[in-house]
Design an enzyme around this catalytic site. Structure first.
Site, short mmCIF file in Angstrom:
data_model
loop_
_atom_site.label_atom_id
_atom_site.label_comp_id
_atom_site.label_asym_id
_atom_site.label_seq_id
_atom_site.Cartn_x
_atom_site.Cartn_y
_atom_site.Cartn_z
N GLY A 138 13.58 21.76 -11.73
CA GLY A 138 13.92 23.10 -12.21
C GLY A 138 15.28 23.54 -11.68
N TYR A 170 -0.46 9.26 -3.04
CA TYR A 170 0.95 8.86 -3.01
C TYR A 170 1.33 8.16 -4.31
CZ TYR A 170 5.18 6.61 -1.06
OH TYR A 170 6.47 6.17 -0.82
N ASP A 193 14.28 19.98 4.70
CA ASP A 193 13.15 19.23 5.25
C ASP A 193 12.16 20.21 5.89
OD1 ASP A 193 11.58 17.20 6.84
OD2 ASP A 193 13.17 15.89 6.11
N ASN A 194 10.87 19.89 5.81
CA ASN A 194 9.88 20.72 6.51
C ASN A 194 9.37 20.03 7.78
OD1 ASN A 194 8.19 18.73 5.58
ND2 ASN A 194 6.67 20.09 4.68
N ARG A 218 3.85 1.95 10.03
CA ARG A 218 4.32 0.91 9.11
C ARG A 218 4.42 -0.42 9.84
NH1 ARG A 218 8.42 4.37 5.22
NH2 ARG A 218 8.90 5.65 7.01
N GLY A 228 9.52 13.95 9.41
CA GLY A 228 10.91 13.74 9.81
C GLY A 228 11.09 14.08 11.28
N TYR A 271 11.76 15.80 -18.33
CA TYR A 271 12.94 16.68 -18.22
C TYR A 271 14.15 16.02 -18.90
CZ TYR A 271 11.25 20.55 -15.35
OH TYR A 271 10.62 21.68 -14.91
P1 NAD Z 1 10.06 9.69 5.96
O1 NAD Z 1 8.66 10.16 6.14
O2 NAD Z 1 10.79 9.24 7.16
O3 NAD Z 1 10.94 10.82 5.26
C1 NAD Z 1 10.42 11.76 4.37
C2 NAD Z 1 10.96 13.13 4.76
O4 NAD Z 1 10.45 14.10 3.83
C3 NAD Z 1 10.52 13.56 6.15
O5 NAD Z 1 11.63 14.02 6.87
C4 NAD Z 1 9.53 14.69 5.88
O6 NAD Z 1 9.48 15.64 6.91
C5 NAD Z 1 10.05 15.24 4.57
N1 NAD Z 1 9.05 15.95 3.80
C6 NAD Z 1 7.77 15.56 3.53
N2 NAD Z 1 7.15 16.49 2.80
C7 NAD Z 1 8.05 17.50 2.59
C8 NAD Z 1 8.00 18.74 1.92
N3 NAD Z 1 6.89 19.16 1.29
N4 NAD Z 1 9.11 19.52 1.93
C9 NAD Z 1 10.24 19.13 2.56
N5 NAD Z 1 10.33 17.97 3.23
C10 NAD Z 1 9.25 17.16 3.23
O7 NAD Z 1 10.03 8.55 4.85
P2 NAD Z 1 11.18 7.60 4.33
O8 NAD Z 1 10.75 6.22 4.59
O9 NAD Z 1 12.51 8.05 4.81
O10 NAD Z 1 11.05 7.82 2.76
C11 NAD Z 1 11.95 8.66 2.06
C12 NAD Z 1 11.60 8.62 0.58
O11 NAD Z 1 11.70 7.29 0.10
C13 NAD Z 1 10.18 9.09 0.28
O12 NAD Z 1 10.18 9.83 -0.91
C14 NAD Z 1 9.42 7.80 0.09
O13 NAD Z 1 8.33 7.97 -0.77
C15 NAD Z 1 10.48 6.89 -0.51
N6 NAD Z 1 10.18 5.48 -0.25
C16 NAD Z 1 10.32 4.95 1.01
C17 NAD Z 1 10.01 3.61 1.23
C18 NAD Z 1 10.17 2.97 2.58
O14 NAD Z 1 9.85 1.77 2.73
N7 NAD Z 1 10.68 3.64 3.60
C19 NAD Z 1 9.52 2.83 0.18
C20 NAD Z 1 9.36 3.42 -1.07
C21 NAD Z 1 9.71 4.74 -1.27
N1 UDP Z 2 0.02 -3.98 8.37
C1 UDP Z 2 -0.54 -4.76 9.36
N2 UDP Z 2 -0.53 -4.28 10.64
C2 UDP Z 2 0.01 -3.08 10.97
C3 UDP Z 2 0.59 -2.29 9.94
C4 UDP Z 2 0.56 -2.77 8.65
O1 UDP Z 2 -1.04 -5.86 9.12
O2 UDP Z 2 -0.01 -2.72 12.17
C5 UDP Z 2 0.05 -4.51 6.99
C6 UDP Z 2 -0.56 -3.60 5.95
O3 UDP Z 2 -1.95 -3.78 5.84
C7 UDP Z 2 0.19 -4.03 4.70
C8 UDP Z 2 1.57 -4.44 5.23
O4 UDP Z 2 1.39 -4.65 6.62
O5 UDP Z 2 -0.43 -5.15 4.12
C9 UDP Z 2 2.65 -3.37 5.00
O6 UDP Z 2 2.14 -2.16 5.50
P1 UDP Z 2 3.03 -0.82 5.56
O7 UDP Z 2 2.13 0.26 6.03
O8 UDP Z 2 4.27 -1.07 6.31
O9 UDP Z 2 3.50 -0.57 4.06
P2 UDP Z 2 2.82 -0.67 2.63
O10 UDP Z 2 1.39 -1.11 2.74
O11 UDP Z 2 2.93 0.71 2.11
O12 UDP Z 2 3.64 -1.67 1.92
#
Ligand code: NAD
Ligand code: UDP
Length: 324
Positions: free
Chosen positions: A105, A148, A36-37, A189, A41, A162
Site C-alpha cells: 500500500g 511461514y 524493525d520491531n 538454524r 533482530g 498489486y
Molecule cells: P531475521 O530474523 O534475522 O530478520 C528479520 C527481521 O524482521 C528481524 O530484525 C525482526 O525483528 C524483524 N521483524 C519480524 N517481524 C516484524 C514485524 N512484524 N515488524 C517489523 N519487523 C519485524 O531473519 P533473516 O535471516 O535476516 O531474514 C530476513 C528475511 O529474509 C526474512 O523475510 C526471511 O523470511 C527471508 N529469508 C531468509 C533466509 C535465510 O536463510 N536467512 C532464507 C529465506 C528467506
Molecule cells: N538441523 C539440525 N540440527 C540443528 C538445526 C537444524 O540437524 O541443530 C537441520 C534441520 O532439521 C534441517 C536443516 O538442519 O534439516 C536446516 O535447518 P534450518 O533450521 O537451518 O533451516 P531450514 O530447515 O529452514 O532450511
C-alpha cells in the site's frame, strides 16, 4: 534508480540479512530508513550504523500501516528461523500477509519499487530437484511450518496482484538458506547451532539421520543479489531464486564445522522436526540470465568468516559493523 542518493526503506533492517543490506546501502551513499520491531533482530546488528546521519531507525511493527516518504522498499520483516517463526505462528502469518499489504500500500501510494524477501520454503518439501521458479511446491498448509510457508506464498500472491492490478514495480526474491556473521547464536538454524556447539565442544545436534540436504549462500553474495534485483529493469519481477547451488547433507556440514573449528564435539542425533524438507538446492539459471548474478564465496570460506564472528562473540567483544 540507484545513481543518486535515495531514501531506502528496509523492513526487518535490524535482522541478520537486513543489517548487512542497510550497511551496503549506506556505503553506496543512500539514506537508509530501517524499520524493525526487534522480534528476532538485534540492536547490536545496527548500533554501529546509528552514528551515520543518513541512517534512521524506526521501531515499528509492519502489521500496522506506516506513513513515510521513501524512494524504494526492501521488505524483509519476518522471523525466518523455524524456532522463531513457530513461536508465535499467528504473528508470523500476520507479519508476512498484513506486512505485505501495508508495504505494498505504501509502495502504491508513492509509486515506488518494492522488493519482497520470499523464500525457498514456498517450495515446501520439494518433489522437483533442484528447484526452478516454475515449480509450484509441495507445502503442507496445516503443518507447523505453514505459518511461514503459506504466509510467504500469500505475500507473493499479493505482490503479483498489486503488479497486475495497479502496475506496481515489484521484485520477488526467493532466498535459499543464507548464513554469515550476525546470525543470532540462539536462532536454532543449522549453521549457527553447529558453530556455537562446536566452539564449546558440546554435542552437535543432528535432527534425524542427517541425510537431509541444504545449499548454503554466504550473506555478502545474497545481498549482492538483492541489490542487483532491485536495480534490474522494470520488467524483471521475479520470482527469482537467490542461493548457492551445491548440496550438503546436514551430517557433511557438521563434519566440516567440527574440522574447521578444531572441535572435540561428537554428533548427537535428535528427532527430525515435522515437515522438515528432505532436499533443497536452487536452480539459479534465471538469476544468472536476468541479473548476471551468481555467488562467489565457497562454503569453507564463508564458514571461516562466520566461525571468526562467533569466536569474537564468545570472547565478549562486539564485532565490527560489517561483521567481517
Ligand atoms: P531475521 O530474523 O534475522 O530478520 C528479520 C527481521 O524482521 C528481524 O530484525 C525482526 O525483528 C524483524 N521483524 C519480524 N517481524 C516484524 C514485524 N512484524 N515488524 C517489523 N519487523 C519485524 O531473519 P533473516 O535471516 O535476516 O531474514 C530476513 C528475511 O529474509 C526474512 O523475510 C526471511 O523470511 C527471508 N529469508 C531468509 C533466509 C535465510 O536463510 N536467512 C532464507 C529465506 C528467506
Ligand atoms: N538441523 C539440525 N540440527 C540443528 C538445526 C537444524 O540437524 O541443530 C537441520 C534441520 O532439521 C534441517 C536443516 O538442519 O534439516 C536446516 O535447518 P534450518 O533450521 O537451518 O533451516 P531450514 O530447515 O529452514 O532450511
Amino acid at each position: 534508480m540507484f545513481q543518486v542518493r535515495k531514501r531506502v526503506l528496509v523492513t526487518g533492517g535490524a535482522g541478520f540479512i537486513g543489517s548487512h543490506l542497510c550497511w551496503r546501502l549506506l556505503k553506496a551513499g543512500h539514506h537508509v530508513i530501517c524499520v524493525d520491531n526487534f522480534y528476532s533482530g538485534a540492536r547490536d546488528n545496527i548500533v554501529d550504523l546509528m552514528a551515520d546521519p543518513y541512517f534512521e531507525l524506526v521501531r515499528h511493527d509492519v502489521t500496522f500501516p506506516l506513513y513515510i516518504e521513501v524512494d524504494a522498499i526492501f521488505n524483509l520483516a519476518s522471523p525466518a528461523s523455524p524456532i522463531h517463526y513457530q513461536r508465535d505462528p499467528v504473528m508470523t502469518t500476520k507479519a508476512n500477509v498484513h506486512g505485505a499489504i501495508n508495504m505494498l500500500g505504501l509502495a502504491k501510494r508513492l509509486n515506488i519499487p518494492i522488493l519482497q524477501a520470499s523464500t525457498s520454503e514456498v517450495y515446501g518439501d520439494p518433489t522437483v530437484h533442484p528447484q526452478t521458479e516454475d515449480y509450484r511446491g509441495w507445502v503442507n498448509p496445516i503443518g507447523p511450518r505453514a505459518c511461514y510457508d503459506e504466509g510467504k506464498r500469500c505475500a507473493e500472491t499479493l505482490f503479483f496482484d498489486y503488479y497486475r492490478q495497479y502496475g506496481l514495480q515489484i521484485k520477488v526474491a526467493r532466498i535459499f538458506n543464507t548464513y554469515g556473521p550476525r546470525m543470532l547464536a540462539n536462532d536454532g538454524r543449522v549453521i549457527s547451532n553447529f558453530i556455537t556447539q562446536a566452539l564449546q565442544d558440546h554435542p552437535i545436534t543432528i535432527y534425524g539421520d542427517g541425510s537431509q540436504t541444504r545449499s548454503f549462500c554466504y550473506v555478502d553474495d545474497l545481498v549482492d543479489g538483492l541489490l542487483q534485483l532491485m536495480e534490474s529493469p522494470k520488467d524483471v519481477t521475479g520470482p527469482v531464486n537467490l542461493g548457492r547451488p551445491g548440496e550438503y547433507t546436514v551430517l557433511d556440514l557438521a563434519q566440516q564445522i567440527i574440522a574447521l573449528t578444531g572441535s572435540r564435539s561428537k554428533v548427537r542425533h535428535e528427532a527430525l522436526p515435522e515437515d522438515d524438507p528432505k532436499r533443497r538446492e536452487p536452480d539459479i539459471s534465471l538469476a544468472k540470465q536476468v541479473l548476471g548474478w551468481e555467488p562467489k564465496v565457497e562454503l569453507a570460506q564463508g564458514l571461516e568468516a562466520t566461525i571468526a564472528y562467533f569466536r569474537t562473540l564468545a570472547n565478549g567483544a562486539r564485532p565490527s559493523p560489517t561483521g567481517s
